[in-house]
Design a protein around this motif. Structure first.
Motif, short mmCIF file in Angstrom:
data_model
loop_
_atom_site.label_atom_id
_atom_site.label_comp_id
_atom_site.label_asym_id
_atom_site.label_seq_id
_atom_site.Cartn_x
_atom_site.Cartn_y
_atom_site.Cartn_z
N SER A 147 0.34 -2.78 7.42
CA SER A 147 -0.75 -1.81 7.48
C SER A 147 -1.98 -2.24 6.70
O SER A 147 -2.94 -1.49 6.60
CB SER A 147 -0.27 -0.45 6.95
N ALA A 148 -1.94 -3.47 6.14
CA ALA A 148 -3.06 -4.01 5.36
C ALA A 148 -3.44 -3.08 4.21
O ALA A 148 -4.60 -2.74 4.00
CB ALA A 148 -4.28 -4.27 6.26
N VAL A 149 -2.41 -2.67 3.44
CA VAL A 149 -2.62 -1.81 2.28
C VAL A 149 -1.77 -2.33 1.12
O VAL A 149 -0.84 -3.11 1.32
CB VAL A 149 -2.22 -0.34 2.56
N THR A 150 -2.09 -1.87 -0.09
CA THR A 150 -1.24 -2.17 -1.23
C THR A 150 -0.26 -1.03 -1.44
O THR A 150 -0.55 0.12 -1.12
CB THR A 150 -2.06 -2.37 -2.53
N CYS A 151 0.93 -1.37 -1.92
CA CYS A 151 1.93 -0.35 -2.22
C CYS A 151 2.83 -0.89 -3.32
O CYS A 151 2.55 -1.93 -3.91
CB CYS A 151 2.71 0.05 -0.97
N GLY A 152 3.89 -0.18 -3.62
CA GLY A 152 4.77 -0.60 -4.70
C GLY A 152 4.40 0.07 -6.00
O GLY A 152 3.46 0.87 -6.09
N ALA A 153 5.16 -0.27 -7.07
CA ALA A 153 5.02 0.40 -8.36
C ALA A 153 3.62 0.28 -8.94
O ALA A 153 3.07 1.25 -9.47
CB ALA A 153 6.06 -0.16 -9.34
N ALA A 154 3.02 -0.92 -8.85
CA ALA A 154 1.69 -1.11 -9.44
C ALA A 154 0.65 -0.25 -8.74
O ALA A 154 -0.23 0.33 -9.39
CB ALA A 154 1.30 -2.59 -9.36
N ALA A 155 0.73 -0.16 -7.42
CA ALA A 155 -0.24 0.64 -6.67
C ALA A 155 -0.06 2.13 -6.94
O ALA A 155 -1.04 2.87 -7.08
CB ALA A 155 -0.11 0.35 -5.17
N VAL A 156 1.20 2.58 -7.00
CA VAL A 156 1.46 3.99 -7.30
C VAL A 156 0.94 4.35 -8.69
O VAL A 156 0.32 5.39 -8.90
CB VAL A 156 2.96 4.30 -7.19
N GLU A 157 1.16 3.46 -9.67
CA GLU A 157 0.67 3.70 -11.02
C GLU A 157 -0.85 3.78 -11.04
O GLU A 157 -1.44 4.64 -11.71
CB GLU A 157 1.15 2.61 -11.97
N ALA A 158 -1.52 2.89 -10.31
CA ALA A 158 -2.98 2.92 -10.24
C ALA A 158 -3.46 4.23 -9.63
O ALA A 158 -4.46 4.80 -10.08
CB ALA A 158 -3.49 1.73 -9.43
N ALA A 159 -2.76 4.71 -8.61
CA ALA A 159 -3.16 5.96 -7.96
C ALA A 159 -3.07 7.15 -8.92
O ALA A 159 -3.85 8.11 -8.80
CB ALA A 159 -2.29 6.21 -6.73
N GLN A 160 -2.15 7.10 -9.85
CA GLN A 160 -1.97 8.22 -10.77
C GLN A 160 -3.12 8.37 -11.77
O GLN A 160 -3.20 9.37 -12.48
CB GLN A 160 -0.64 8.04 -11.52
N ASN A 161 -4.01 7.41 -11.79
CA ASN A 161 -5.14 7.45 -12.72
C ASN A 161 -6.47 7.77 -12.05
O ASN A 161 -7.53 7.57 -12.65
CB ASN A 161 -5.25 6.11 -13.46
N VAL A 162 -6.43 8.27 -10.82
CA VAL A 162 -7.65 8.66 -10.13
C VAL A 162 -7.51 10.10 -9.66
O VAL A 162 -6.41 10.67 -9.65
CB VAL A 162 -7.94 7.74 -8.91
#
Length: 252
Positions: A147-162
C-alpha cells in the motif's frame, strides 16, 4: 449436486445476496455444513470469497497490489476524493491515510490551501510537495510496499504523538455487519492508531468496496463519523449504514 455445481451456486448466492450462510445452504441443498464449509475454503483459497464465522462474504477487489488498484474504478475514487477534500478546512489539520483513493484526495486539495497534512504514505507526501501552504508531516516506520505506507511499532508510536481535526481513512471492505476491514493485520493496527488521533474519522469508500470484507477488522461502526462513497444514495449497503446512525456523504 456435483462439487462444481455447488461452487457455482455459492458464487451466485454471493453475487445475488451479498453473503452465504453455511447452515442455510446446507439445509436448502440437503448436504452437510462440512461440505459447504469445504467448498467455501476452496473458493477463499482462490480469492473468490472472504470466509467469516458461519459462512462467507464477497471479497474486496481492493486487496490487489498498489499498481493494480490504481486501475480500479478511478472515476469513483476521484468523486470520493472531491468530497473528502472539501472536508479539509483552511488552517485545519488532517491525517491522510495511504492508498489510491487517499492519493486522489491529495491531488484534489486546492494548491493554495493552508493546512497541515499528517500521513504515513511517502506517495501522499510527494504529491503535496507542490502545495506551498501545506505543512507536511511524514510518519516513519517499516514500509509496507503493498500500500506504499509505513506501519509497524515505530509508525504506530509516531502516530501517538500527533493530533488532527480530521482523519480520512481508506479500507478494503465496508460491510454493515462486519464493519470496516483490510487485508493486513499491521496495516489495520496502523489505521486504528491514525483514527484514534483525530476528532473525526471519515472512511473513503468507493462503490466497489461496499458489501465486501477482508480478513482484519480496522474499526467498528461506532468509531467513525461518516463514510464518503460514490455509490447511489439508495444502494442497499448505504441504506444499512445510515440505519446504524453513521453519516453517509454521497459523491455524484
Amino acid at each position: 449436486m456435483l462439487a462444481a455445481e455447488r461452487r457455482d451456486h455459492l458464487l451466485e448466492l454471493l453475487a445475488r445476496q451479498g453473503k452465504v450462510v453455511a447452515k442455510d445452504v446446507a439445509a436448502d441443498l440437503g448436504i452437510s455444513e462440512d461440505s459447504v464449509r469445504r467448498d467455501l475454503r476452496d473458493l477463499a483459497a482462490e480469492g473468490l470469497c472472504q470466509r467469516v464465522y458461519g459462512g462467507a462474504l464477497p471479497v474486496s477487489p481492493a486487496v490487489a497490489d498498489y499498481a493494480a488498484r490504481q486501475t480500479v474504478t478511478p472515476d469513483g475514487k476521484r468523486k470520493v476524493a472531491s468530497v473528502a477534500a472539501g472536508l479539509v478546512r483552511p488552517g485545519g489539520a488532517v491525517i491522510l491515510d495511504g492508498g489510491t483513493t487517499a492519493l486522489a484526495v491529495a491531488h484534489a486539495l486546492p494548491k493554495e490551501l493552508s493546512c497541515t497534512v499528517i500521513t504515513h504514505s511517502p506517495t501522499i507526501a510527494a504529491a503535496l510537495l507542490d502545495h506551498p501552504r501545506a505543512e507536511l508531516f511524514l510518519l516513519g516506520g517499516r514500509v509496507f510496499k503493498h500500500s506504499a505506507v509505513t506501519c509497524g511499532a515505530a509508525a504506530v508510536e509516531a502516530a501517538q504523538n500527533v493530533s488532527a481535526d480530521l482523519c480520512l481513512l481508506g479500507v478494503t471492505g465496508v460491510h454493515p455487519e462486519v464493519g470496516l476491514t483490510t487485508g493486513d493485520a499491521e496495516e489495520a493496527a496502523m489505521k486504528r492508531a491514525l483514527s484514534a488521533r483525530a476528532a473525526d474519522t471519515y472512511i473513503l469508500a468507493s462503490s466497489e468496496k461496499l458489501g465486501t470484507a477482508s480478513r482484519f477488522r480496522v474499526l467498528p461502526w461506532e468509531k467513525v463519523s461518516g463514510v464518503i462513497t460514490d455509490a447511489d444514495a439508495h444502494h442497499p449497503v448505504v441504506e444499512q449504514v445510515k440505519a446504524l446512525g453513521v453519516e453517509v456523504l454521497t459523491a455524484s
